[in-house]
Write a protein that holds these residues in place. Structure first.
Motif, PDB file in Angstrom:
ATOM      1  N   ARG A 102       0.878  -1.028  -0.087  1.00 24.93           N
ATOM      2  CA  ARG A 102      -0.125  -0.021   0.067  1.00 24.93           C
ATOM      3  C   ARG A 102       0.766   1.099   0.056  1.00 24.93           C
ATOM      4  O   ARG A 102       1.978   1.330  -0.036  1.00 24.93           O
ATOM      5  N   GLY A 121       0.266   2.392   4.517  1.00 26.39           N
ATOM      6  CA  GLY A 121      -0.986   2.205   4.760  1.00 26.39           C
ATOM      7  C   GLY A 121      -1.172   0.692   4.600  1.00 26.39           C
ATOM      8  O   GLY A 121      -2.365   0.260   4.878  1.00 26.39           O
ATOM      9  N   LYS A 123      -0.822  -0.930   7.200  1.00 20.41           N
ATOM     10  CA  LYS A 123      -0.950  -1.184   8.275  1.00 20.41           C
ATOM     11  C   LYS A 123       0.401  -1.455   9.171  1.00 20.41           C
ATOM     12  O   LYS A 123       0.504  -2.237  10.102  1.00 20.41           O
ATOM     13  N   ASP A 146      -3.778  -1.649  13.765  1.00 21.23           N
ATOM     14  CA  ASP A 146      -4.995  -1.843  13.004  1.00 21.23           C
ATOM     15  C   ASP A 146      -5.467  -0.966  11.989  1.00 21.23           C
ATOM     16  O   ASP A 146      -6.621  -1.095  11.307  1.00 21.23           O
ATOM     17  N   SER A 147      -4.616  -0.328  11.666  1.00 21.34           N
ATOM     18  CA  SER A 147      -5.237   0.911  10.562  1.00 21.34           C
ATOM     19  C   SER A 147      -4.015   1.489   9.852  1.00 21.34           C
ATOM     20  O   SER A 147      -2.914   1.153  10.437  1.00 21.34           O
ATOM     21  N   THR A 148      -4.046   2.282   8.936  1.00 21.59           N
ATOM     22  CA  THR A 148      -3.037   2.963   8.360  1.00 21.59           C
ATOM     23  C   THR A 148      -1.959   3.679   9.228  1.00 21.59           C
ATOM     24  O   THR A 148      -2.361   4.340  10.272  1.00 21.59           O
ATOM     25  N   THR A 150       0.493   6.728  10.026  1.00 17.81           N
ATOM     26  CA  THR A 150       0.224   7.929   9.288  1.00 17.81           C
ATOM     27  C   THR A 150       1.807   8.558   9.629  1.00 17.81           C
ATOM     28  O   THR A 150       2.142   9.329   8.888  1.00 17.81           O
ATOM     29  N   THR A 166      -4.086   5.827  12.218  1.00 18.68           N
ATOM     30  CA  THR A 166      -5.499   6.234  12.180  1.00 18.68           C
ATOM     31  C   THR A 166      -6.472   5.342  12.964  1.00 18.68           C
ATOM     32  O   THR A 166      -7.631   5.375  13.137  1.00 18.68           O
ATOM     33  N   TRP A 208      -7.784  10.076  14.941  1.00 18.32           N
ATOM     34  CA  TRP A 208      -6.750   9.969  14.152  1.00 18.32           C
ATOM     35  C   TRP A 208      -5.371  10.572  14.513  1.00 18.32           C
ATOM     36  O   TRP A 208      -5.709  11.869  14.784  1.00 18.32           O
TER      37      TRP A 208
END
Lengths: 355, 168
Positions: A102, A121, A123, A146-148, A150, A166, A208
């Protein structure tokens, strides 16, 4: 192509996604929100375009310039990161196999400039170091998000790395590379810190998390999140540390920067920077930079301006233009030349601040 | 205007919602979609907010990390209003491309929807986008009232002329 600084403002492009300075602040690299990186040379107040690096396929999201080794790092939405080395007046790119599927969102050199971390992205965070025998950069992944992811930042001790995601959490991991790093005498999160994706510290944010940074002495960790707060964690006495949250009445901050161990500058969607200071152990917002006295229009002329607006724009209310130097969200803060702080924003301007 | 607290509330909510950032898709590589339309990752979406003046007039704001969807339910008190509103919205929706931030189809239960993405906030001033939406809402109400008056006036004139033929 040459531009000059006017009143502390440098207009470089239509929009700027990120920028970075080299070690002696004689050169500036930035991405005009497309797939290229422009390098400008600074001579006094004038900036002249030197190089345009066009290796990436999509928007370049982050640039990191190692101050000692003069190596440039760029990462982009196209899942790639390039290490650029200046040879004979041109910049030669080397593709780094990050093994992410990603986009890459932020890249940072470690303090010793022997490895770097890429937030993506996918993760995960990709920590890359140079392998002499194969003459290429090898990447290792830190998962458990658990997410992107940043934002990512190395601890001054070169071992720990903090990540912002995020999923509303800031995590601290070890980026210890066997054979390259010396076992640390002490880190705030323990002495034994192998690279195994183990979460050494976790801090919750109410939204976020946009940016995370260690203080210059490594005893504090600060992060800003989308609920318009700045949180500072003091780990001087070891993990998990004392957490302090400063709520602001402004729009969310996108990036923060430690000016020194007790002063942080933060900027974001309000289009102006704010100063947060540690006064006797408590963090608070002390200053709003870019304070222009007086609104866009005086009261005396308001009746005249109402009719003028009705005539010109078909609207009753006063047409307000932003009276801040930046006209759009500030996305990147770096230390600039002459001991100033430089901020770049989506309006294509680079502004210098005296802090 | 009595509408002022309603509009102020909307302005404050929209100013906060329109803080968007460029966010590449974490589901499909090399893609960049408005997350509020894709609705794939729950953590990237904010709780939707509905601001209503009464049960006939409301605005629904759905925020995500890189896009905001704003749906407006226009005041329609009788059948004439409903027909006028439907035709007007149809007209606007067909020209959604020129409006840039207009969505071609309104969300279920609402009359018109806007989709603002981070690319729009990079091009336009955020506070002007919010001003536009609020001005739009005010203008729609005024336009529909004006059209209704015009329709009724015309209907009266036509009826008078027609019934003149039956005058003894």
């Amino acid at each position: 192509m040459s531009v000059s600084v006017k009143d502390g403002v440098l207009s470089l492009a239509q929009s700027i996604s990120c920028h970075a300075w080299n070690g002696d602040f004689s050169r500036l690299a930035f991405c005009p929100n497309d797939n290229s990186v422009h390098i400008y040379k600074k001579t006094g107040n004038d900036y002249e375009r030197e190089h345009v690096l066009t290796e990436h396929d999509q928007t370049v999201t982050s640039i990191a310039w190692a101050s000692n080794s003069n190596t440039l790092l760029t990462c982009s939405h196209d899942r790639n990161a390039y290490v650029w080395v200046e040879q004979d007046g041109t910049w030669k790119p080397t593709l780094v196999i990050l093994r992410i599927n990603r986009a890459a969102l932020q890249v940072k050199w470690s303090p010793n400039e022997d490895k770097f971390a890429v937030a993506s992205g996918a993760k995960c965070v990709s920590v890359c170091h140079y392998e002499e025998d194969n003459d290429w950069w090898v990447s290792k992944h830190i998962k458990k998000h658990d997410s992107t992811v940043t934002s990512v930042d190395f601890h001054p001790g070169n071992i720990l790395v903090a990540t912002a995601s995020t999923d509303g959490k800031v995590r601290v991991f070890s980026a210890f590379i066997k054979g390259m790093d010396k076992r640390p005498e002490y880190t705030p999160f323990g002495k034994r810190v192998p690279f195994n994706s183990e979460v050494l510290g976790e801090y919750e944010a109410n939204g976020w998390v946009h940016s995370v940074r260690w203080s210059p002495d490594g005893n504090q960790l600060a992060f800003c999140s989308h609920d318009s707060t700045l949180t500072v964690v003091d780990v001087t006495q070891g993990a998990p540390g004392i957490v302090q949250t400063v709520k602001t009445q402004e729009l969310p901050l996108c990036d923060i920067f430690w000016v020194n161990d007790s002063k942080i500058i933060g900027a974001g969607h309000s289009c102006r920077p704010f100063i947060f200071e540690n006064q006797n152990g408590t963090w608070a917002e002390t200053q709003k930079l870019d304070d222009k006295k007086g609104g866009p229009q005086d009261n005396k002329r308001s009746a005249f301006s109402i009719f003028q607006n009705k005539d010109k724009m078909g609207q009753d209310n006063n047409v307000k233009t932003l009276n801040t130097k930046h006209k759009n969200a500030i996305t990147c803060i770096q230390r600039g030349p002459n001991n100033q702080i430089s901020t770049s924003s989506l309006d294509g301007q680079l502004v210098f601040w005296n802090v | 205007m009595a509408n002022q607290p309603y509009l102020d509330c909307i302005r404050a909510t929209l100013t906060a919602s329109v803080c968007l950032q460029n966010f590449p898709s974490q589901i499909i590589e090399r893609h960049n979609k408005p997350e509020v339309e894709a609705q794939t990752s729950a953590e990237l979406l904010c709780a939707p907010v509905t601001i209503s003046r009464n049960d006939k007039q409301m605005i629904h704001i759905e925020t995500s990390v890189n896009s905001v969807r704003i749906s407006v339910k226009v005041k329609q008190s009788d059948d004439t209003d409903r027909i006028l509103c439907k035709k007007f919205m149809n007209f606007l929706n067909q020209r959604a491309e020129d409006f840039i931030i207009l969505r071609r189809k309104p969300i279920e239960g609402y009359d018109i929807s806007f989709l603002v993405t981070n690319f729009h906030t990079e091009q336009f001033y955020k506070h002007k986008l919010v001003d536009f939406v609020i001005q739009f809402m005010e203008d729609i109400d005024k336009e529909i009232s004006a059209m209704k008056l015009a329709v009724n006036a015309r209907a009266r004139i036509v009826a008078v002329e027609y019934l003149k033929t039956f005058q003894v």
